[in-house]
Design a protein around this motif. Sequence first.
Motif, mmCIF file in Angstrom:
data_model
loop_
_atom_site.group_PDB
_atom_site.id
_atom_site.type_symbol
_atom_site.label_atom_id
_atom_site.label_comp_id
_atom_site.label_asym_id
_atom_site.label_seq_id
_atom_site.Cartn_x
_atom_site.Cartn_y
_atom_site.Cartn_z
ATOM 1 N N LEU C 136 33.597 35.648 42.015
ATOM 2 C CA LEU C 136 34.941 36.105 41.648
ATOM 3 C C LEU C 136 35.843 36.157 42.880
ATOM 4 C CD1 LEU C 136 36.964 37.310 39.612
ATOM 5 C CD2 LEU C 136 35.950 39.560 40.070
ATOM 6 N N PHE C 291 39.330 44.798 45.372
ATOM 7 C CA PHE C 291 40.467 43.872 45.454
ATOM 8 C C PHE C 291 41.751 44.668 45.600
ATOM 9 C CE2 PHE C 291 43.566 41.484 42.517
ATOM 10 C CZ PHE C 291 44.114 40.750 43.552
ATOM 11 N N ARG C 304 41.094 48.068 44.128
ATOM 12 C CA ARG C 304 40.474 48.227 42.818
ATOM 13 C C ARG C 304 38.984 47.943 42.936
ATOM 14 N NH1 ARG C 304 44.162 44.068 39.321
ATOM 15 N NH2 ARG C 304 46.142 44.729 40.225
ATOM 16 N N ARG C 305 38.220 48.796 42.330
ATOM 17 C CA ARG C 305 36.784 48.575 42.219
ATOM 18 C C ARG C 305 36.554 47.838 40.903
ATOM 19 N NH1 ARG C 305 32.890 51.719 39.417
ATOM 20 N NH2 ARG C 305 30.821 51.736 40.331
ATOM 21 N N ILE C 306 36.426 46.523 41.009
ATOM 22 C CA ILE C 306 36.185 45.719 39.811
ATOM 23 C C ILE C 306 34.678 45.692 39.560
ATOM 24 C CG2 ILE C 306 36.450 43.450 38.745
ATOM 25 C CD1 ILE C 306 38.742 42.919 40.738
ATOM 26 N N LEU C 307 34.263 46.161 38.404
ATOM 27 C CA LEU C 307 32.857 46.067 38.025
ATOM 28 C C LEU C 307 32.698 44.677 37.408
ATOM 29 C CD1 LEU C 307 30.473 48.019 38.221
ATOM 30 C CD2 LEU C 307 30.976 48.765 35.905
ATOM 31 N N GLU C 310 32.136 41.754 33.219
ATOM 32 C CA GLU C 310 32.897 41.398 32.020
ATOM 33 C C GLU C 310 32.539 39.982 31.569
ATOM 34 O OE1 GLU C 310 35.280 43.365 30.323
ATOM 35 O OE2 GLU C 310 34.350 44.900 31.573
ATOM 36 N N THR C 312 34.425 37.697 31.001
ATOM 37 C CA THR C 312 35.297 36.724 31.664
ATOM 38 C C THR C 312 34.908 36.491 33.123
ATOM 39 O OG1 THR C 312 36.801 38.518 32.254
ATOM 40 C CG2 THR C 312 37.274 37.324 30.223
ATOM 41 N N HIS C 313 33.967 37.237 33.623
ATOM 42 C CA HIS C 313 33.547 37.069 35.025
ATOM 43 C C HIS C 313 32.504 35.958 35.162
ATOM 44 C CE1 HIS C 313 34.913 41.435 35.908
ATOM 45 N NE2 HIS C 313 35.806 40.588 36.379
ATOM 46 N N GLU D 296 45.782 45.617 32.354
ATOM 47 C CA GLU D 296 45.516 44.468 33.231
ATOM 48 C C GLU D 296 44.553 43.472 32.605
ATOM 49 O OE1 GLU D 296 44.313 45.421 37.306
ATOM 50 O OE2 GLU D 296 45.110 47.417 36.924
ATOM 51 N N PRO D 298 41.252 41.767 32.118
ATOM 52 C CA PRO D 298 39.915 42.336 32.352
ATOM 53 C C PRO D 298 39.230 41.776 33.604
ATOM 54 C CG PRO D 298 40.131 41.597 30.068
ATOM 55 C CD PRO D 298 41.375 41.187 30.767
ATOM 56 N N SER D 299 39.546 40.583 33.977
ATOM 57 C CA SER D 299 38.863 39.985 35.128
ATOM 58 C C SER D 299 39.209 40.665 36.441
ATOM 59 C CB SER D 299 39.205 38.498 35.241
ATOM 60 O OG SER D 299 38.567 37.781 34.226
ATOM 61 N N THR D 300 40.370 41.274 36.505
ATOM 62 C CA THR D 300 40.746 41.944 37.751
ATOM 63 C C THR D 300 41.036 43.432 37.541
ATOM 64 O OG1 THR D 300 42.994 41.144 37.406
ATOM 65 C CG2 THR D 300 41.629 39.908 38.950
ATOM 66 N N ALA D 301 40.725 43.930 36.361
ATOM 67 C CA ALA D 301 40.929 45.367 36.126
ATOM 68 C C ALA D 301 39.850 46.174 36.831
ATOM 69 C CB ALA D 301 40.898 45.660 34.631
ATOM 70 N N GLY D 302 40.216 47.345 37.280
ATOM 71 C CA GLY D 302 39.255 48.215 37.946
ATOM 72 C C GLY D 302 39.963 49.482 38.386
ATOM 73 N N PHE D 303 39.202 50.530 38.625
ATOM 74 C CA PHE D 303 39.813 51.754 39.111
ATOM 75 C C PHE D 303 40.343 51.502 40.511
ATOM 76 C CE2 PHE D 303 37.792 53.705 35.545
ATOM 77 C CZ PHE D 303 38.574 54.812 35.272
#
Lengths: 382, 382, 382, 382
Positions: C136, C291, C304-307, C310, C312-313, D296, D298-303
């Motif tokens: 990613l 990111f 952002r802490r992207i887990l 998903e 889409t990842h 956002e 989902p591919s770049t969403a995150g806390f």
Amino acid sequence: MVGYAFMGAAHSQAWRSAGRFFDLPLEPDLAVLCGRDAAAAGAAARKLGWRSVETDWKQLLRRDDVALVDICTPGDTHAEIATAALDAGKHVLCEKPLANSVDEARAMVAAAERARAAGVRSMVGFNYRRVPAVALARQLVADGRIGQIRHVRAQYLQDWIVDPEFPLVWRLQAEKAGSGALGDIGAHIVDLAQFVTGDRLAGVTALTETFITERPLPAASSGLSASGSVERGPVTVDDAALFFGRFAGGALASFEATRFATGRKNAIRLEVNGSAGSLAFDFESMNELSFYDGTEDPSTAGFRRILVTEPTHPYAGAWWPPGHLLGYEHSFTHEIVDLVRDVANGADPRPSFLDGLQVQLVLDAVARSAAAGSSWTEIETS
Amino acid sequence: MVGYAFMGAAHSQAWRSAGRFFDLPLEPDLAVLCGRDAAAAGAAARKLGWRSVETDWKQLLRRDDVALVDICTPGDTHAEIATAALDAGKHVLCEKPLANSVDEARAMVAAAERARAAGVRSMVGFNYRRVPAVALARQLVADGRIGQIRHVRAQYLQDWIVDPEFPLVWRLQAEKAGSGALGDIGAHIVDLAQFVTGDRLAGVTALTETFITERPLPAASSGLSASGSVERGPVTVDDAALFFGRFAGGALASFEATRFATGRKNAIRLEVNGSAGSLAFDFESMNELSFYDGTEDPSTAGFRRILVTEPTHPYAGAWWPPGHLLGYEHSFTHEIVDLVRDVANGADPRPSFLDGLQVQLVLDAVARSAAAGSSWTEIETS
Amino acid sequence: MVGYAFMGAAHSQAWRSAGRFFDLPLEPDLAVLCGRDAAAAGAAARKLGWRSVETDWKQLLRRDDVALVDICTPGDTHAEIATAALDAGKHVLCEKPLANSVDEARAMVAAAERARAAGVRSMVGFNYRRVPAVALARQLVADGRIGQIRHVRAQYLQDWIVDPEFPLVWRLQAEKAGSGALGDIGAHIVDLAQFVTGDRLAGVTALTETFITERPLPAASSGLSASGSVERGPVTVDDAALFFGRFAGGALASFEATRFATGRKNAIRLEVNGSAGSLAFDFESMNELSFYDGTEDPSTAGFRRILVTEPTHPYAGAWWPPGHLLGYEHSFTHEIVDLVRDVANGADPRPSFLDGLQVQLVLDAVARSAAAGSSWTEIETS
Amino acid sequence: MVGYAFMGAAHSQAWRSAGRFFDLPLEPDLAVLCGRDAAAAGAAARKLGWRSVETDWKQLLRRDDVALVDICTPGDTHAEIATAALDAGKHVLCEKPLANSVDEARAMVAAAERARAAGVRSMVGFNYRRVPAVALARQLVADGRIGQIRHVRAQYLQDWIVDPEFPLVWRLQAEKAGSGALGDIGAHIVDLAQFVTGDRLAGVTALTETFITERPLPAASSGLSASGSVERGPVTVDDAALFFGRFAGGALASFEATRFATGRKNAIRLEVNGSAGSLAFDFESMNELSFYDGTEDPSTAGFRRILVTEPTHPYAGAWWPPGHLLGYEHSFTHEIVDLVRDVANGADPRPSFLDGLQVQLVLDAVARSAAAGSSWTEIETS
């Protein structure tokens, strides 16, 4: 106090607050603030709590109600003011970097040595040493909890000039600032690395870079030239500096100082790995120290997040109960507390001007290495 | 194996992998996969590595090459299949929750007791017990490192039905799923809390909620009704369940299970506070256990981030060197390893059907409390 | 497959699992495992799921049931096996580093080029490229989300030889391992840095160190010599390597590879700062990518802490629902998936042998710089 | 100011500092500190910067140089002092909790309403509202970034009385403190939850517990009784309180306040989940707000970890550059800034006494529910 910008505000808060939380043997009297513009200096004095104003710093040396001069001006003025003050018998607190050149720094050390014989004290303002988590890190190293140090990893990351349209302020001009990221923030991590390890860098190899070589002139930044285009001038300092080196004791160290780390605002990171344990610190979480005890059972070993707010922690007991955090400005308050106590007790404050010179010698070696194609460069002894 | 959806895929990977990393006393033979649709089951068997197919689960009980039945179907079928399999002398691994009702669960426990006399074993699939960090947590509690437990804080947070247009799948229908977040994910944190503490919940008070009471029917979700509008049906399970309670040993516990925690994907959090220390776990960082040793010197005490990948950690030594992480599916592999060993050694696997019943009794008390206006509800003894 | 130690176990799991989760155009047949000791190789083949055994790798090239040779042996054997296999028309997957010297690597690239004309494919095993969070990261850079790259900061930190009594295993001997931390783990972060940025390093300055210069001989480590003292031998590789450099595109980069970072088990850290954003990754939290979008409103901007779980990842959709983590070994499974697809589709897999050579050229420049007193060293073009 | 212990020190620092960083329409004059013991109060006044001392708070109401009374005494004295001060035409800042009972709080609200008609202002000191990250959280909710709120999860965790030998201080006695963890720290999270959501709790169910029912008397704690044993007395307040409830707007909420969370020093945690996003805050990292934007990709969403130190963030611009952290005491400074501005501008400060009463009504419902076996209890309207 000479100067009243960012550092002046931080120092003033420290002078005002030190005695409110710590028992001081002397009571600070904020006698006089000095600035060239009388009106601006007067406004600052009222705002920051100083009871009088001077426009010529030399006047401070003649005043009987001034026992200590706190120098918060840009680096190119440090040597002259500090030397004169010390020679006039005034204690001196000088903001970092000690000077813009090694020669100036050497002269300042000489002045400090002369003054010391007369009981006059001097200190350079590497405030981050007195963040409680950093002071605890030093203690753990001194207590042998880390063992023989193998690695030091230090970074100071900011991002305030990523935008190429950010104007050509004085900090981006060599004649005023001396250097860019190197002297401004690199100086801090050099001092921190040497302070926490209790060791000195012996040699370095370096690389510096200026990513954006021209920027809008400050005046032009809010308007257009007659021809309709923005006027630009050359950036004459480094945007980023990378260097690694060896400590006298054999540890390897890597350093990175940059103003181009997008998203990192004031990330001062220090990691130390030794034969018995490791430490990690990040100023963005400044109330925490991460400590790995390599002597623990592997099943329960792990980096501990120590919240450095216990009464047994350096400086912390004077403030609030455990878990109630401190901020950036507290490092200055602790600096003032220790300075006042040393002055009262006839002790020599640290970091001394000699410590400041040592940092300057490292920065000088870094600059010379970078200029010479990253060649290995021994650091002069102070 | 009966069923071949999400859990079927996880179990298959575990059956295939267990003997590749662990020394097993018996070699798993993936004899037969069972599903009602022959074509789909056949495709799944090829994909997942099973060597034959049946369309009626009762056939499995008659086959000599089937020694164990692994039940991966929805909860409303567990009781019938498990009871019949045990009575037919087949060992049983049954996915959680053990059943959709306490009565069914009691019948299953009775069957397990009957079978046990004949050396036939049973296990319920609370896989998270065998995440190494969770198993280590249990060890630390059992070793007295946490002391007298005062607090348990457990949350299972997901967000997959936040969108009100998400369709009315079977998991949102009471007649099929029994309950919503409560039985699906709440069951896991009840089991984890009881497993890690080694204690039983004695009573609870609960609140449940269905935020979105109507949703598009699955068929309708990809089209329109004759009238041009999307057809909707009622959601008959809880979207979220909150409850707190007391353990038999005196600790307080709070639980929260929800599918409406936007941004939390599979956040299973467990925190335990005791007189001697504390533990914290979050499945989103499943290779870590956070441990606070309350007996340390306050100056260096702090939550340790233990990376649970050392050879001395539960299960970890069979895999990769320290620092090489494991994933979700490994918890199932560990489950199979322990099950196979217990079957070979004539030991009783845990979690047992009795453990599964105990969880069911808690869920039942939660549902009754919620239905009775959050009144305090004692948990029946199993 | 040739070799069956750590990498052999990881590759075997990948070969066995790839088709269970991904749709593959070809079905892997684990035909033969090759090892010099027939008994040990036989035991490994049974354990790891290979259906036959050879003791001479040259036999593999003669077997019709071998279409691809997977090389998991130490680096000093890669060149000979890979070249012969390619010339025999077998596809090759070769573990990293591609070779122990640039000359060997060049010969391998030549063999790969020859084979390619005949439709025979080759790939080098930099598995970390296929951790979903790393893939990613590459996507975000390629999509322009990071902008012009300014800084790359890469570290690979381990601690398995901190103890001076750790024995002199082959990885600490230059004639077998080529180099120490540099080639073993430094190679990975060089590849990651170049992969994620899509750029090549142009020059470097380096420093290497061997902290412990003598260690107990492996035999001696479990006993005493006749004279009663432990026999020791010289460590002939680096314990740690630091280097920084410039990318062709102008970014600065710093690298650190060490086996002396007490408490860091397998900490692969990569941080990238660009004009539009930043990325940070740490393998100890391998399911996350951090990111920072520099184009956001400053009031809500933050890392952002992207887990990275998903659908889409990259790769993630084939496994479990969001929030269910993957582990170390999955990176190998993804490697096999892509390799099998490329072989079936007649495409050239990446990382190619040319990519492997490029890494080797960097490592070679690092070693030369370190040997020449950290002098700036241009990286040869491949 | 009446009282000069923990809160007195925090308020004094705020009164001294507010005008140094913020532009205030009125200049605070620290006229008088009031305490019953003249010597102790005099020492405190000197230390904290107050220019005179009184030993009877009623004297403050007669002094012309007192325009505002800042009440920092224990809760059982709030009602009398605040009511008299307001009736005497003095503005009032009253520490939380507003009072020890609902009746007292209602009387105080009545007094505040009377005074308001005369332009006299009142405020209750829930300082955590003015931590910049909390103020930003409120903004994001108000701006609709979180959408329809579904869940609030609030915890206040401390550990200062885990040791059963900790003495029976006044905070553990009901007649003085009113309640234990509930009123002391539970009050804060109730206020925070209502402030950030902009909503009111409608009903609750609660459980409270006293783990250690007898403790050494403070005098006895440093000595022995005549008989040689430590004298003990009963703990008459709760050690921990758990409760959950519903907001008027339909959100579910869970709360936990405890002094038995070993290792948690001052962990104030708040998490809010809504239909459009989520927020998370932990006071142990008080300069950060975690924000998940559910809109956002989902591919770049995150806390996102927002470092709340930007000039655009609430309060932050008055202090230091981005990335330079604030501490606990700054929340009080912000409180004073807003209070002074409101007083000068004739505006009503928040949190008002009515806000304080609303919190008191929640605490009262919690206590009643706990006393009635955790029965569901509606919260009275203020």
